[in-house]
Design a protein around this motif. Structure first.
Motif, PDB file in Angstrom:
ATOM      1  N   UNK A 297      73.873  30.149  93.562  1.00 57.28           N
ATOM      2  CA  UNK A 297      73.514  30.367  92.166  1.00 57.28           C
ATOM      3  C   UNK A 297      74.608  29.824  91.413  1.00 57.28           C
ATOM      4  N   UNK A 298      74.255  28.978  90.381  1.00 53.87           N
ATOM      5  CA  UNK A 298      75.190  28.676  89.312  1.00 53.87           C
ATOM      6  C   UNK A 298      74.751  29.525  88.021  1.00 53.87           C
ATOM      7  N   UNK A 299      75.319  30.317  87.380  1.00 49.28           N
ATOM      8  CA  UNK A 299      75.126  31.017  86.517  1.00 49.28           C
ATOM      9  C   UNK A 299      75.534  30.636  85.023  1.00 49.28           C
ATOM     10  N   UNK A 300      74.872  30.946  84.022  1.00 46.80           N
ATOM     11  CA  UNK A 300      75.243  30.677  82.647  1.00 46.80           C
ATOM     12  C   UNK A 300      76.260  31.855  82.102  1.00 46.80           C
ATOM     13  N   UNK A 301      77.313  31.489  81.526  1.00 45.71           N
ATOM     14  CA  UNK A 301      78.346  32.346  81.217  1.00 45.71           C
ATOM     15  C   UNK A 301      78.307  32.577  79.724  1.00 45.71           C
ATOM     16  N   UNK A 302      77.371  32.018  79.028  1.00 47.60           N
ATOM     17  CA  UNK A 302      77.117  32.262  77.544  1.00 47.60           C
ATOM     18  C   UNK A 302      75.619  32.137  77.191  1.00 47.60           C
ATOM     19  N   UNK A 303      75.150  32.670  76.177  1.00 46.67           N
ATOM     20  CA  UNK A 303      73.694  32.597  76.024  1.00 46.67           C
ATOM     21  C   UNK A 303      73.694  31.276  75.254  1.00 46.67           C
ATOM     22  N   UNK A 304      72.370  30.539  75.177  1.00 45.20           N
ATOM     23  CA  UNK A 304      72.610  29.261  74.392  1.00 45.20           C
ATOM     24  C   UNK A 304      71.117  28.718  74.868  1.00 45.20           C
ATOM     25  N   UNK A 305      70.657  27.425  74.116  1.00 45.51           N
ATOM     26  CA  UNK A 305      69.506  26.784  74.087  1.00 45.51           C
ATOM     27  C   UNK A 305      70.031  25.466  75.022  1.00 45.51           C
ATOM     28  N   UNK A 306      68.942  25.156  76.001  1.00 51.03           N
ATOM     29  CA  UNK A 306      69.273  24.239  76.891  1.00 51.03           C
ATOM     30  C   UNK A 306      69.117  22.743  76.036  1.00 51.03           C
ATOM     31  N   UNK A 307      70.142  21.985  75.845  1.00 56.70           N
ATOM     32  CA  UNK A 307      70.121  20.671  75.081  1.00 56.70           C
ATOM     33  C   UNK A 307      69.567  19.706  76.173  1.00 56.70           C
ATOM     34  N   UNK A 308      70.295  19.426  77.406  1.00 56.22           N
ATOM     35  CA  UNK A 308      70.039  18.423  78.452  1.00 56.22           C
ATOM     36  C   UNK A 308      70.175  18.718  79.576  1.00 56.22           C
ATOM     37  N   UNK A 309      69.582  18.200  80.473  1.00 53.22           N
ATOM     38  CA  UNK A 309      69.693  18.705  82.182  1.00 53.22           C
ATOM     39  C   UNK A 309      70.224  17.307  82.779  1.00 53.22           C
ATOM     40  N   UNK A 310      71.199  17.285  83.405  1.00 59.12           N
ATOM     41  CA  UNK A 310      71.889  16.175  83.856  1.00 59.12           C
ATOM     42  C   UNK A 310      71.537  15.767  85.316  1.00 59.12           C
ATOM     43  N   UNK A 311      70.952  16.612  86.054  1.00 59.59           N
ATOM     44  CA  UNK A 311      70.836  16.408  87.561  1.00 59.59           C
ATOM     45  C   UNK A 311      69.149  16.756  87.845  1.00 59.59           C
TER      46      UNK A 311
END
Length: 170
Positions: A103-117
């Protein structure tokens, strides 16, 4: 806090040493102390007197790592938090013995702007998986290992919390 001006290799540390009141401060840049008086400050910029010289800075834009400003009509890009990408990468599962981690986890809260893959894509360690916006700054979340994207657990415009799984990489 550590700052670096673009195209200049040397970084510098700046901090407030003493608040004298009335918007007067003693600041330290590297090992030198300076007198600073803030005349006005708002979301568009700041007017200040540094060591008895008037200066005006206009904010243009800011991302997680950079701030574009114009000081006395000279455009400057400051690299803020010069090691921020490394910190986010390390805490997202990258570096060290965590390569077995799926699993690749987020280390900050935020809004997903774009997904590159997309699912099924091959990625290399350090490739950008997605971009998050947090506190009006954009942060690239990078792959913590070489592999294939098994699943993507996020969607654009959705908010993620710290620790949420972004993707699974085999």
């Amino acid at each position: 806090m550590n700052y670096k001006i673009q195209d200049i290799e040397k970084s510098f540390d700046g901090k407030i040493v003493k608040n004298l009141g009335n918007n007067d401060y003693v600041i330290k840049i590297n090992d030198n102390e300076h007198n600073l008086k803030i005349i006005s400050m708002n979301s568009k910029g700041i007017e200040f007197i540094l060591d008895n010289k008037y200066h005006k800075a206009k904010y243009l834009e800011q991302t997680t790592n950079e701030m574009n400003i114009v000081i006395d009509n000279v455009p400057i890009t400051l690299n803020l938090h010069t090691h921020f990408d490394e910190i986010v990468y390390k805490n997202s599962g990258g570096g060290g013995a965590g390569n077995a981690q799926l699993a690749l986890k987020s280390q900050i809260p935020g809004k997903v702007i774009s997904i590159s893959v997309a699912e099924g894509d091959s990625v290399k360690k350090g490739d950008v998986i997605c971009t998050l916006e947090s506190m009006k700054m954009q942060v690239a979340v990078k792959s913590h290992k070489d592999g294939v994207v098994k699943t993507i657990k996020i969607k654009e415009t959705v908010s993620v919390a710290k620790g949420d799984v972004i993707a699974e990489i085999e």
